[in-house]
Design an enzyme around this catalytic site. Structure first.
Site, mmCIF file in Angstrom:
data_model
loop_
_atom_site.group_PDB
_atom_site.id
_atom_site.type_symbol
_atom_site.label_atom_id
_atom_site.label_comp_id
_atom_site.label_asym_id
_atom_site.label_seq_id
_atom_site.Cartn_x
_atom_site.Cartn_y
_atom_site.Cartn_z
ATOM 1 N N GLU A 54 105.715 4.968 29.345
ATOM 2 C CA GLU A 54 104.302 5.183 29.106
ATOM 3 C C GLU A 54 104.072 4.983 27.611
ATOM 4 O O GLU A 54 104.802 5.564 26.799
ATOM 5 C CB GLU A 54 103.923 6.613 29.517
ATOM 6 C CG GLU A 54 102.452 6.854 29.389
ATOM 7 C CD GLU A 54 102.007 8.273 29.759
ATOM 8 O OE1 GLU A 54 102.849 9.070 30.210
ATOM 9 O OE2 GLU A 54 100.814 8.542 29.575
ATOM 10 N N ARG A 380 119.038 12.865 33.238
ATOM 11 C CA ARG A 380 118.561 12.377 31.947
ATOM 12 C C ARG A 380 119.586 12.685 30.862
ATOM 13 O O ARG A 380 120.432 13.560 31.011
ATOM 14 C CB ARG A 380 117.212 13.008 31.579
ATOM 15 C CG ARG A 380 117.245 14.526 31.526
ATOM 16 C CD ARG A 380 115.876 15.107 31.204
ATOM 17 N NE ARG A 380 115.537 14.940 29.805
ATOM 18 C CZ ARG A 380 114.439 14.294 29.386
ATOM 19 N NH1 ARG A 380 113.596 13.783 30.247
ATOM 20 N NH2 ARG A 380 114.189 14.190 28.106
ATOM 21 N N LYS A 390 108.842 12.785 23.874
ATOM 22 C CA LYS A 390 107.882 12.114 22.991
ATOM 23 C C LYS A 390 106.876 13.113 22.450
ATOM 24 O O LYS A 390 106.481 13.042 21.289
ATOM 25 C CB LYS A 390 107.143 11.019 23.775
ATOM 26 C CG LYS A 390 107.900 9.717 23.844
ATOM 27 C CD LYS A 390 107.063 8.653 24.546
ATOM 28 C CE LYS A 390 107.606 8.372 25.923
ATOM 29 N NZ LYS A 390 106.677 7.887 26.899
#
Ligand code: ATP
Ligand code: MG
Ligand code: MG
Length: 678
Positions: A54, A380, A390
């Site tokens: 994104e 992850r 982020k």
């Protein structure tokens, strides 16, 4: 360091390929007119991955792992990895981030151009299709507009132990939902007034299946579509559609999305007819042709299958099966038509041997074998002493805690790059840490070890004095005949790589040495400079310490020593005087001043944000120390981003932005040894 690199996803892809799931063929000419023939080998573009960030921030080391995983698997299996921006959330996305993300992926060494095609996609380009899919769901009774307040919706969602309660709007007629949904799109309602929800099961033990929202009202300008839309799809709705439209085969995401997988599959199964509309049309045409021309067209099809069956070898079993299929098509055309894709799916899963044949026959008629994408999850990457989110990294930037997204302490890709990390080191790190279903923390030192392993063989060596104190060779003029004499010295640019050549520098009566290399009263085991002791100046002469000069505070202002004649490195006399210590130095007459930025971990806590902790409380106040250093003359030619091993100090990189020929600036990437355990 762990060098194991298991990767369960590789095995999944191998299995799928063995089963012939994604093996397509290239065709030229048109089916049925004698010009149709197989061209080249199997179409390699059949394994399709994607990296779908994104654009709401800069990528970090966790993304580097995902980039490596997707692009390297596609490469390994001769497929393609799509670069896709998952830009369905208008408020947080910006062009700056899009550009930075493309830059980062390129810098890491990957390309989204494959087989002559540019595979760069934007989810927002599919907004029209997503909207159509939403209307289709309403029309087929699988979605409804819910006008409950957000509070009511939350309350009626139930809990882990209690089922949810149906919304009063759940059973409204499809036409009513459709009308409402069109009004939503037309901008008749404010944000949050209502949402479109999938109609699944309010009692599902998986809360994600309790009629999840799929479209919401958001009057916001989008970086790509501007003000065209005031309703936007939810990520969970958009993502499977993006994958399906791009014919992704393996859609890899992190474990948090495991509970979303049932919705991913639910959605795609329901919209198959519109996803495959063009294929559907062709299939329909084929069947109509068979209907109209009866036996003749059927024969043609059977013949085609026959030819392919023959290619499979002398075994006539596939041929028999192909005929059986043909018969079924004749008898049960209606059913086949209605559910053709699922029928293909069924055939593929039930009849292995038969699959390549079917695929070939379908392709002969330009009907792609039907593959819906599948989602797979992996754990992850969690790296100690940094945060990989982020949102949190943006906070550090916005609050001025770091100098920007590319601050060399940041675990962003631009930060790692500016610090001096190489794409090869990052890749090595990703390979070594492997891919698994089990989460955990990877120690930051793994990244540093990968960097050292990469640079050890590559980085030219240089001498630099980071905490300089002058040393005066008081007998210089006596030994060499003049105070102006300079003794030329050479050193290999790299000890194992003679092809990189030699560095030239010289020794004079005054040099810079490290302050810690002199002690007036040395402890036991100290072999460097103290009055009466001899050491070697690396690549130069043996010297003997005679004392020091101090200021009023007792601080040493100069170390005093004498040269021992005829002991120069590389000359026959070099070994005549034995010493226990060798020190680095640079000649004061030619040393180049440099700013050296010594970085330490950004956080003092190994898991700064674990368990919802306040990560900013864990910041290391001493993560940056700037020193004024002297470096050897060859470094005056260093180019920005060039990396060196400063002998005994570690690996350094000329700063990407601040370093110029007039002002040398070096960042310490990492020390020579692992000091994190200290
Ligand atoms: P963040 O919370 O930092 O924004 P994200 O997952 O929301 O991360 P996306 O832009 O959606 O960020 O991520 C793109 C891809 O990178 C996704 O497929 C995601 O799974 C993957 N990814 C993100 N963080 C990690 C990580 N720490 N380890 C491995 N993959 C990651
Ligand atoms: Mg995300
Ligand atoms: Mg995110």
């Amino acid at each position: 360091a762990s060098t194991a690199s298991s990767n369960f996803l590789r095995h999944i892809i191998e299995r799928d390929l063995l089963q012939g799931r994604y093996r397509g063929r290239r065709w030229a000419g048109s089916p049925g007119d004698g010009t149709h023939h197989e061209q080249g080998g199997p179409d390699p573009a059949k394994v399709r991955m994607r990296f779908p960030p994104e654009p709401n921030g800069y990528l970090h080391v966790g993304h580097a792992k995902s980039i490596w995983l997707n692009f390297s698997l596609a490469q390994e299996f001769g497929g393609v990895c799509h670069m896709r921006f998952d830009d369905t959330n208008p408020e947080k996305e910006e062009q700056e981030y899009v550009d930075a993300i493309l830059d980062a992926v390129k810098w890491l060494g990957w390309s989204w151009d494959a087989h002559g095609t540019r595979h760069l996609y934007y989810a927002s380009d599919y907004f029209d299709f997503m909207y159509r899919a939403a209307e289709y769901l309403i029309e087929t009774g699988h979605a409804y507009v819910d006008e409950q307040t957000p509070e009511q919706m939350r309350a009626n969602r139930g809990t882990l132990t209690e089922p949810g309660i149906d919304s009063p709007y759940r059973h409204r007629p499809a036409e009513e939902s459709l009308a409402r949904f069109r009004e939503m799109r037309a901008g008749r309602f404010p944000d949050g007034a209502m949402v479109l929800r999938a109609k699944i099961d309010m009692a599902s033990p998986n809360i994600n299946l309790r009629d999840p929202a799929i479209y919401r009202i958001k009057h916001a300008t989008h970086h790509n579509t501007g003000d065209t839309w005031c309703i936007y799809p939810m990520y969970t709705f958009a993502h499977p559609i993006e994958d399906a439209l791009e014919n992704i085969t393996h859609s890899i995401c992190t474990l948090e999305f495991e509970d979303q997988r049932p919705f991913y599959d639910w959605l795609l199964e329901r919209i198959v007819p519109i996803l495959r509309a063009p294929q559907f049309e062709r299939a329909q045409q084929l069947i109509e042709r068979i209907e109209q021309q009866g036996v003749e067209a059927g024969k043609e099809f059977a013949l085609h299958c026959h030819n392919h069956a023959h290619k499979l070898g002398p075994n006539t079993e596939p041929e028999r099966r192909m005929r059986a299929l043909f018969t079924k098509w004749e008898h049960d055309r209606e059913a086949v038509l209605r559910d053709l894709p699922r029928f293909f799916e069924l055939l593929k899963t039930q009849t292995h041997q038969f699959t390549p044949l079917l695929a070939a026959a379908l392709e002969a008629y330009q009907i792609e074998p039907f593959n819906l994408p599948h989602q797979y999850e992996f754990a992850r990457l969690n790296l100690t002493y940094v945060v990989t989110s982020k949102r949190k990294l943006k906070q550090l930037v916005d609050e001025g805690i770091v100098s920007g997204w590319d601050d060399p302490r940041m675990p962003t890709i631009v930060g790692l790059r500016r610090r001096g990390y190489t794409p090869e080191a990052i890749r090595l790190f990703c390979e070594r840490t492997g891919v698994s279903k089990a989460g955990g923390w990877i120690d930051y030192s793994s990244l540093e070890i990968a960097l050292r392993d990469d640079l050890e063989g590559k980085a030219p060596r240089a001498m630099a004095v980071l905490d300089p104190v002058p040393l005066k060779l008081t007998n210089w003029a006596d030994v060499f005949g003049s105070a102006d004499h300079r003794e030329p010295c050479t050193a290999p640019a790299h000890p194992q790589r003679p092809e990189l050549g030699q560095r030239q520098f010289s020794l004079g009566p005054e040099i810079w040495i490290e302050r810690e290399d002199f002690m007036e009263q040395p402890p036991k085991g100290y072999f460097r400079l103290f009055p009466g002791n001899k050491v070697r100046l690396k690549y130069g002469y043996v010297i003997e310490c005679t004392g020091c000069e101090k200021d009023a505070n007792g601080q040493v202002t100069a170390v005093l020593a004498t040269v021992v004649p005829d002991t120069k490195s590389g000359t026959p006399g070099a070994d005549t005087v034995k010493v226990k210590g060798t020190i680095t130095w640079v000649g004061a007459h030619e040393a180049v001043p440099a700013e050296v930025r010594l970085y330490d971990r950004l956080f003092a806590d190994a898991q700064p944000d674990a368990g919802g902790k306040d990560f900013k409380a864990a910041l290391n106040p001493n993560s940056l120390t700037v020193v004024r250093a002297y470096v050897e003359p060859s470094l005056a030619n260093a180019r920005a981003e060039e990396r060196f091993q400063f002998e005994r100090h570690g690996y350094f990189c000329a700063d990407r932005h601040d370093h110029t020929p007039a002002r040398l600036v070096f960042n310490r990437i990492t020390g020579l040894k692992d000091s994190w355990g200290k």
